[in-house]
Scaffold this active site. Structure first.
Site, PDB file in Angstrom:
ATOM      1  N   ARG A  25      27.770  12.411 -40.810  1.00 20.62           N
ATOM      2  CA  ARG A  25      26.542  13.139 -40.766  1.00 20.62           C
ATOM      3  C   ARG A  25      26.459  14.972 -41.264  1.00 20.62           C
ATOM      4  O   ARG A  25      26.785  14.527 -42.837  1.00 20.62           O
ATOM      5  CB  ARG A  25      27.638  14.702 -39.371  1.00 20.62           C
ATOM      6  CG  ARG A  25      27.999  13.000 -38.919  1.00 20.62           C
ATOM      7  CD  ARG A  25      29.092  14.597 -37.951  1.00 20.62           C
ATOM      8  NE  ARG A  25      30.609  13.406 -36.467  1.00 20.62           N
ATOM      9  CZ  ARG A  25      31.514  12.442 -37.416  1.00 20.62           C
ATOM     10  NH1 ARG A  25      32.013  12.787 -38.302  1.00 20.62           N
ATOM     11  NH2 ARG A  25      32.015  12.062 -35.695  1.00 20.62           N
ATOM     12  N   LYS A  72      34.888  15.514 -37.751  1.00 17.84           N
ATOM     13  CA  LYS A  72      34.943  16.990 -37.471  1.00 17.84           C
ATOM     14  C   LYS A  72      36.749  17.392 -36.832  1.00 17.84           C
ATOM     15  O   LYS A  72      37.546  16.125 -37.557  1.00 17.84           O
ATOM     16  CB  LYS A  72      34.562  16.227 -35.280  1.00 17.84           C
ATOM     17  CG  LYS A  72      32.858  16.436 -35.697  1.00 17.84           C
ATOM     18  CD  LYS A  72      32.758  15.905 -34.037  1.00 17.84           C
ATOM     19  CE  LYS A  72      30.937  15.936 -33.675  1.00 17.84           C
ATOM     20  NZ  LYS A  72      30.229  15.092 -33.272  1.00 17.84           N
ATOM     21  N   HIS A  92      20.665  12.190 -39.024  1.00 17.51           N
ATOM     22  CA  HIS A  92      21.482  11.694 -37.974  1.00 17.51           C
ATOM     23  C   HIS A  92      20.408  10.139 -37.507  1.00 17.51           C
ATOM     24  O   HIS A  92      21.458   8.709 -36.793  1.00 17.51           O
ATOM     25  CB  HIS A  92      20.917  12.483 -36.601  1.00 17.51           C
ATOM     26  CG  HIS A  92      22.672  12.381 -36.202  1.00 17.51           C
ATOM     27  ND1 HIS A  92      23.803  12.786 -36.624  1.00 17.51           N
ATOM     28  CD2 HIS A  92      23.215  11.634 -34.951  1.00 17.51           C
ATOM     29  CE1 HIS A  92      24.584  12.157 -35.763  1.00 17.51           C
ATOM     30  NE2 HIS A  92      24.363  11.492 -34.932  1.00 17.51           N
ATOM     31  N   ARG A 113      21.354   7.829 -40.095  1.00 17.41           N
ATOM     32  CA  ARG A 113      23.475   7.546 -40.024  1.00 17.41           C
ATOM     33  C   ARG A 113      23.355   6.282 -38.531  1.00 17.41           C
ATOM     34  O   ARG A 113      23.960   5.434 -39.078  1.00 17.41           O
ATOM     35  CB  ARG A 113      23.374   9.159 -39.232  1.00 17.41           C
ATOM     36  CG  ARG A 113      24.990   8.311 -38.783  1.00 17.41           C
ATOM     37  CD  ARG A 113      25.686   9.873 -37.975  1.00 17.41           C
ATOM     38  NE  ARG A 113      27.159   9.899 -36.993  1.00 17.41           N
ATOM     39  CZ  ARG A 113      28.470   9.884 -37.390  1.00 17.41           C
ATOM     40  NH1 ARG A 113      28.134   9.717 -38.766  1.00 17.41           N
ATOM     41  NH2 ARG A 113      29.355   9.757 -36.627  1.00 17.41           N
ATOM     42  N   HIS A 173      34.560   7.931 -35.902  1.00 16.31           N
ATOM     43  CA  HIS A 173      34.234   8.446 -34.674  1.00 16.31           C
ATOM     44  C   HIS A 173      36.279   8.412 -33.670  1.00 16.31           C
ATOM     45  O   HIS A 173      36.423   7.057 -34.385  1.00 16.31           O
ATOM     46  CB  HIS A 173      33.530   6.776 -33.668  1.00 16.31           C
ATOM     47  CG  HIS A 173      32.269   6.696 -33.704  1.00 16.31           C
ATOM     48  ND1 HIS A 173      30.822   5.754 -33.518  1.00 16.31           N
ATOM     49  CD2 HIS A 173      31.309   8.130 -33.618  1.00 16.31           C
ATOM     50  CE1 HIS A 173      30.286   6.760 -33.468  1.00 16.31           C
ATOM     51  NE2 HIS A 173      30.190   7.655 -33.771  1.00 16.31           N
ATOM     52  N   TYR A 206      26.568   0.771 -30.202  1.00 16.56           N
ATOM     53  CA  TYR A 206      26.471  -0.690 -31.147  1.00 16.56           C
ATOM     54  C   TYR A 206      26.075  -1.554 -31.019  1.00 16.56           C
ATOM     55  O   TYR A 206      25.480  -2.440 -31.577  1.00 16.56           O
ATOM     56  CB  TYR A 206      26.330  -0.069 -32.746  1.00 16.56           C
ATOM     57  CG  TYR A 206      25.797   1.517 -33.366  1.00 16.56           C
ATOM     58  CD1 TYR A 206      25.226   1.289 -33.658  1.00 16.56           C
ATOM     59  CD2 TYR A 206      26.917   2.419 -32.965  1.00 16.56           C
ATOM     60  CE1 TYR A 206      24.432   3.495 -33.960  1.00 16.56           C
ATOM     61  CE2 TYR A 206      26.597   3.567 -33.828  1.00 16.56           C
ATOM     62  CZ  TYR A 206      25.337   4.000 -34.130  1.00 16.56           C
ATOM     63  OH  TYR A 206      25.701   5.132 -34.207  1.00 16.56           O
TER      64      TYR A 206
END
Length: 282
Positions: A133, A157, A228, A231, A254, A263
């Site tokens: 990110r 995150k 992004h 990414r 994730h 994806y």
């Protein structure tokens, strides 16, 4: 298992649980969260629809919540699994040729005369090599790098840390940036940041976003892109070349595999192309 459900829904739940049991090859009550994650990866690789995956999760949740209520198991292995987003739009991405054109734009032939261009090339190469990110990229510190092992330690995150491989090309650009361009930009100043601005501080998200936009225009990419987008290109190109979806999930940071499932369309399209190219009746 759950009241108020139609016979068809209950029959679907039963089939889902039987399928999981057949894959697991042991008692369902012994399943761990990792088992469910692996089974979801299998279903996604088989190009099961998000609705099919969501139905399985509903069946599994009902089963394991009931098992907790009756004291059969102590912990619900589905508690941390997220429901896949139905109808989620595919993210914008770049082709491999577009990425190559974008990476070639920064002036980076001579780090002594073009230190900023060399830094920008190193940043773009790092972003495409890792799928970070933008907030993770600009927050990288010198201590996060382990160039000998070829990895970078990322704080994502929720403060969760992960190790991401860099790849030989990104490592080469980072080493050359550290040797010449970075000291020239800092001009004797000290900074813990890996990628630094002309003020001697870490790059900001906004500055890098504008940089990507400017380079995209110079590369002849006539649509809006952002950091992004790189990414997404990283993940898309990995899957397109046969990468395991669980591995992509770990590199992207994730929390749940259902986020990475966007994806899987790439794997399907790749299989279609391979079939058309190599099957005698393709």
């Amino acid at each position: 298992m759950q009241r108020g459900l139609s016979r068809a829904t209950l029959a679907g739940y039963r089939r889902d649980l039987q399928g999981f049991a057949g894959w697991l090859r042991r008692d369902l009550a012994s399943a761990q969260e990792s088992d469910l994650q692996d089974y979801l990866a299998v279903r996604l690789a088989e190009r099961r629809s998000p609705r099919s995956v969501a139905r399985f999760l509903s069946a599994a949740r009902g089963f394991y919540q009931r098992a907790v209520d009756t004291g059969t198991i102590a912990v619900d292995p589905t508690a941390n699994l997220s429901r896949p987003m139905l109808g989620r739009p595919l993210p914008g991405t770049l082709s491999e040729d577009e990425v190559e054109r974008l990476l070639a734009v920064p002036k980076s032939d001579d780090p002594e005369n073009e230190p900023a261009g060399f830094r920008d090339r190193a940043m773009l190469e790092t972003l495409y090599a890792t799928g970070l990110r933008v907030s993770e990229l600009v927050s990288l510190t010198l201590t996060a790098l382990n160039l000998r092992r070829g990895t970078v330690q990322v704080v994502g995150k929720g403060g969760k840390e992960r190790l991401v491989p860099l790849g030989e090309t990104a490592i080469d650009w980072i080493e050359r940036y550290l040797d010449t361009a970075r000291p020239m930009i800092l001009k004797g100043r000290a900074s813990p940041a890996l990628f630094v601005s002309n003020r001697g501080q870490g790059m900001t998200r906004q500055t890098f976003w504008h940089m990507v936009k400017r380079y995209a225009a110079a590369a002849g990419i006539d649509r809006a892109i952002s950091p992004h987008t790189l990414r997404h290109a990283f993940a898309t190109h990995l899957v397109n070349h046969g990468a395991d979806l669980r591995a992509v999930q770990l590199m992207l940071g994730h929390a749940d595999l259902s986020t990475t499932q966007i994806y899987t369309h790439v794997a399907r399209d790749r299989l279609k192309r391979l079939h058309a190219e190599h099957h005698p009746r393709g």
